[in-house]
Design a protein around this motif. Structure first.
Motif, mmCIF file in Angstrom:
data_model
loop_
_atom_site.group_PDB
_atom_site.id
_atom_site.type_symbol
_atom_site.label_atom_id
_atom_site.label_comp_id
_atom_site.label_asym_id
_atom_site.label_seq_id
_atom_site.Cartn_x
_atom_site.Cartn_y
_atom_site.Cartn_z
ATOM 1 N N LYS A 35 0.825 -1.206 0.000
ATOM 2 C CA LYS A 35 0.000 0.000 0.000
ATOM 3 C C LYS A 35 0.861 1.259 0.000
ATOM 4 O O LYS A 35 2.014 1.234 0.437
ATOM 5 C CB LYS A 35 -0.916 0.024 1.230
ATOM 6 C CG LYS A 35 -1.986 -1.061 1.267
ATOM 7 C CD LYS A 35 -2.867 -0.895 2.490
ATOM 8 C CE LYS A 35 -4.041 -1.865 2.470
ATOM 9 N NZ LYS A 35 -3.650 -3.251 2.677
ATOM 10 N N LEU A 36 0.275 2.348 -0.491
ATOM 11 C CA LEU A 36 0.867 3.681 -0.361
ATOM 12 C C LEU A 36 -0.160 4.543 0.348
ATOM 13 O O LEU A 36 -1.330 4.593 -0.049
ATOM 14 C CB LEU A 36 1.190 4.276 -1.732
ATOM 15 C CG LEU A 36 1.919 5.633 -1.705
ATOM 16 C CD1 LEU A 36 3.372 5.450 -1.257
ATOM 17 C CD2 LEU A 36 1.879 6.304 -3.075
ATOM 18 N N TYR A 37 0.268 5.207 1.434
ATOM 19 C CA TYR A 37 -0.635 5.988 2.267
ATOM 20 C C TYR A 37 -0.247 7.464 2.254
ATOM 21 O O TYR A 37 0.925 7.800 2.129
ATOM 22 C CB TYR A 37 -0.536 5.549 3.737
ATOM 23 C CG TYR A 37 -0.635 4.086 4.021
ATOM 24 C CD1 TYR A 37 -1.817 3.537 4.510
ATOM 25 C CD2 TYR A 37 0.467 3.247 3.864
ATOM 26 C CE1 TYR A 37 -1.891 2.184 4.826
ATOM 27 C CE2 TYR A 37 0.393 1.902 4.176
ATOM 28 C CZ TYR A 37 -0.790 1.371 4.647
ATOM 29 O OH TYR A 37 -0.856 0.040 4.954
ATOM 30 N N LYS A 38 -1.247 8.316 2.452
ATOM 31 C CA LYS A 38 -0.925 9.682 2.837
ATOM 32 C C LYS A 38 -0.297 9.613 4.228
ATOM 33 O O LYS A 38 -0.863 9.009 5.143
ATOM 34 C CB LYS A 38 -2.195 10.544 2.879
ATOM 35 C CG LYS A 38 -2.761 10.903 1.512
ATOM 36 C CD LYS A 38 -3.980 11.806 1.673
ATOM 37 C CE LYS A 38 -4.536 12.222 0.309
ATOM 38 N NZ LYS A 38 -5.757 13.076 0.463
ATOM 39 N N SER A 39 0.842 10.244 4.394
ATOM 40 C CA SER A 39 1.571 10.087 5.659
ATOM 41 C C SER A 39 0.838 10.704 6.840
ATOM 42 O O SER A 39 1.064 10.315 7.991
ATOM 43 C CB SER A 39 2.967 10.694 5.545
ATOM 44 O OG SER A 39 2.906 12.067 5.237
ATOM 45 N N GLU A 40 -0.065 11.630 6.580
ATOM 46 C CA GLU A 40 -0.794 12.273 7.681
ATOM 47 C C GLU A 40 -1.610 11.263 8.486
ATOM 48 O O GLU A 40 -1.891 11.478 9.668
ATOM 49 C CB GLU A 40 -1.713 13.368 7.137
ATOM 50 C CG GLU A 40 -2.803 12.879 6.217
ATOM 51 C CD GLU A 40 -3.525 14.013 5.498
ATOM 52 O OE1 GLU A 40 -4.768 14.034 5.566
ATOM 53 O OE2 GLU A 40 -2.866 14.856 4.885
ATOM 54 N N ILE A 41 -1.974 10.139 7.868
ATOM 55 C CA ILE A 41 -2.708 9.095 8.583
ATOM 56 C C ILE A 41 -1.899 8.616 9.783
ATOM 57 O O ILE A 41 -2.434 8.378 10.870
ATOM 58 C CB ILE A 41 -3.014 7.913 7.640
ATOM 59 C CG1 ILE A 41 -3.991 8.334 6.541
ATOM 60 C CG2 ILE A 41 -3.575 6.715 8.415
ATOM 61 C CD1 ILE A 41 -4.138 7.314 5.435
ATOM 62 N N PHE A 42 -0.581 8.491 9.587
ATOM 63 C CA PHE A 42 0.265 7.935 10.637
ATOM 64 C C PHE A 42 0.795 8.989 11.597
ATOM 65 O O PHE A 42 1.609 8.694 12.459
ATOM 66 C CB PHE A 42 1.408 7.139 10.003
ATOM 67 C CG PHE A 42 0.924 5.858 9.381
ATOM 68 C CD1 PHE A 42 0.719 4.738 10.147
ATOM 69 C CD2 PHE A 42 0.623 5.815 8.034
ATOM 70 C CE1 PHE A 42 0.246 3.564 9.588
ATOM 71 C CE2 PHE A 42 0.153 4.639 7.461
ATOM 72 C CZ PHE A 42 -0.042 3.518 8.243
ATOM 73 N N ARG A 43 0.320 10.203 11.453
ATOM 74 C CA ARG A 43 0.592 11.204 12.478
ATOM 75 C C ARG A 43 -0.474 11.101 13.581
ATOM 76 O O ARG A 43 -0.359 11.727 14.628
ATOM 77 C CB ARG A 43 0.615 12.603 11.872
ATOM 78 C CG ARG A 43 1.658 12.733 10.768
ATOM 79 C CD ARG A 43 1.887 14.161 10.330
ATOM 80 N NE ARG A 43 2.677 14.199 9.104
ATOM 81 C CZ ARG A 43 3.999 14.056 9.042
ATOM 82 N NH1 ARG A 43 4.666 13.817 10.146
ATOM 83 N NH2 ARG A 43 4.645 14.113 7.884
ATOM 84 N N LYS A 44 -1.508 10.297 13.317
ATOM 85 C CA LYS A 44 -2.619 10.150 14.251
ATOM 86 C C LYS A 44 -2.660 8.776 14.919
ATOM 87 O O LYS A 44 -3.282 8.614 15.972
ATOM 88 C CB LYS A 44 -3.933 10.387 13.511
ATOM 89 C CG LYS A 44 -4.023 11.745 12.810
ATOM 90 C CD LYS A 44 -5.233 11.809 11.891
ATOM 91 C CE LYS A 44 -5.267 13.100 11.088
ATOM 92 N NZ LYS A 44 -6.378 13.113 10.102
ATOM 93 N N ILE A 45 -2.025 7.778 14.313
ATOM 94 C CA ILE A 45 -2.050 6.424 14.883
ATOM 95 C C ILE A 45 -0.655 5.814 14.813
ATOM 96 O O ILE A 45 0.206 6.273 14.071
ATOM 97 C CB ILE A 45 -3.042 5.499 14.144
ATOM 98 C CG1 ILE A 45 -2.605 5.307 12.690
ATOM 99 C CG2 ILE A 45 -4.458 6.000 14.247
ATOM 100 C CD1 ILE A 45 -3.368 4.212 11.975
ATOM 101 N N LYS A 46 -0.471 4.757 15.595
ATOM 102 C CA LYS A 46 0.768 3.991 15.578
ATOM 103 C C LYS A 46 0.412 2.509 15.553
ATOM 104 O O LYS A 46 -0.729 2.113 15.832
ATOM 105 C CB LYS A 46 1.608 4.312 16.824
ATOM 106 C CG LYS A 46 2.152 5.732 16.859
ATOM 107 C CD LYS A 46 3.278 5.916 15.860
ATOM 108 C CE LYS A 46 3.950 7.289 15.977
ATOM 109 N NZ LYS A 46 3.183 8.352 15.355
ATOM 110 N N PHE A 47 1.396 1.672 15.254
ATOM 111 C CA PHE A 47 1.179 0.233 15.289
ATOM 112 C C PHE A 47 1.152 -0.256 16.735
ATOM 113 O O PHE A 47 1.893 0.245 17.579
ATOM 114 C CB PHE A 47 2.274 -0.493 14.504
ATOM 115 C CG PHE A 47 2.136 -0.356 13.009
ATOM 116 C CD1 PHE A 47 1.402 -1.277 12.288
ATOM 117 C CD2 PHE A 47 2.720 0.704 12.342
ATOM 118 C CE1 PHE A 47 1.255 -1.155 10.918
ATOM 119 C CE2 PHE A 47 2.587 0.843 10.972
ATOM 120 C CZ PHE A 47 1.856 -0.090 10.249
#
Length: 318
Positions: A161-173
């Motif tokens: 997958k390719l994600y907008k990085s802003e998604i991962f400024r809100k969640i973590k693994f």
């Protein structure tokens, strides 16, 4: 179309495959990438290989850290990323030369939050499986969940997958668990409003028989599998109740897979797996979410676990 793409590679004791993986990334037709290699406490030659690539290519960053598991390594990579887009590549896998270019092209054109591509599973001898995905662009959480649960076109895996990085400024693994992709999917689905699936086969998934997924079944592995499945089930029951029955179907499905991995001496573990299966099966037995194949498989397992194991084991070997 020249946005910076952060490529995060979590690494642990894969010296045999690591150069293939990193080389496939650095040889991409799309050049504006940063490659974040996270050495998660490897005790083989992986740290040396990472440092070698860093000296050769300025786009490479290396993080050396104590072993904390796959999610911990991905989170360490997220702390370093600066790209507008982000992708995860497992260190024993590799990608086609146009992987990043095609994914950036798709996400830029459709303006979605996430793009997923097709993939090929391979072992040391041959091709095991090639995905058969349907091209689609989906807007709205209900339709995204329908693509995941009903048509099963969009999938949970963090890679491919390719994600907008802003998604991962809100969640973590979620750290400390196996089956982390299902847990992360449950978390990030709240942050995603649009997805695209392209059927281009751009990602090569190596079936590593020495990996955690193919190792001996343990109580911890079973507990983590149910933790992730029930984590997603709870999310559905709270926010997307119409899809909860589909998650129960998925739990029944992987219960049978776990049961078939257990050996004859693991009688108590088998009993626990069957109980989990039964508790979910009785709630969906009359549901329309089961096609004929799954309805037969679940019913047979419910009635006779031994026959199901024999029948599906033979089927898989054909």
């Amino acid at each position: 179309m020249n946005s910076l793409v952060s490529v995060i590679v979590p690494i642990y004791n894969v010296e045999k495959y690591l150069e293939r993986c990193i080389s496939s990334i650095l040889e991409q037709s799309y050049n504006n990438i940063e490659v974040i290699l996270v050495d998660d406490g490897s005790n083989d030659d992986c740290p040396t290989i990472c440092d070698k690539f860093k000296r050769k290519d300025a786009r490479v960053k290396v993080v050396h850290k104590p072993n904390g598991g796959l999610s911990s390594a991905r989170n360490a990579g997220l702390e370093q990323m600066k790209g507008e887009y982000i992708t995860f590549i497992d260190s024993d896998d590799w990608v086609e030369v146009n992987f990043v270019e095609r994914m950036v092209e798709a996400i830029s054109k459709s303006k979605v939050d996430v793009v997923q591509c097709g993939y090929c599973k391979k072992n040391d001898d041959n091709v095991v499986y090639v995905s058969t995905l349907t091209n689609e662009i989906v807007y709205g959480k209900d339709k995204i969940l329908k693509s995941f649960f009903v048509t099963q076109n969009y999938q949970t895996m963090a890679c491919m997958k390719l994600y907008k990085s802003e998604i991962f400024r809100k969640i973590k693994f979620h750290e400390g668990k196996n089956n982390e992709d299902t847990i992360y999917f449950a978390d990030y689905i709240d942050k995603v409003n649009s997805i695209q699936v392209i059927n281009d086969v751009l990602y090569n998934y190596y079936v590593n028989t020495n990996s955690i997924m193919h190792s001996e079944l343990t109580k911890r592995k079973v507990e983590d599998a149910y933790f992730s499945g029930e984590y997603m089930l709870k999310k559905c029951e709270e926010k997307y109740p119409e899809f909860a029955i589909y998650m129960r179907r998925n739990i029944c499905d992987f219960s049978i897979g776990l049961y078939m991995q257990a050996d004859k001496s693991q009688k108590q573990l088998k009993k626990e797996i069957y109980t989990k299966f039964k508790n979910n099966y009785i709630l969906l037995v009359k549901s329309s979410c089961l096609d004929i194949k799954k309805r037969l498989k679940f019913w047979l397992f419910y009635k006779n676990q031994f026959l199901t194991s024999k029948f599906w084991g033979i089927k898989k070997s054909l």
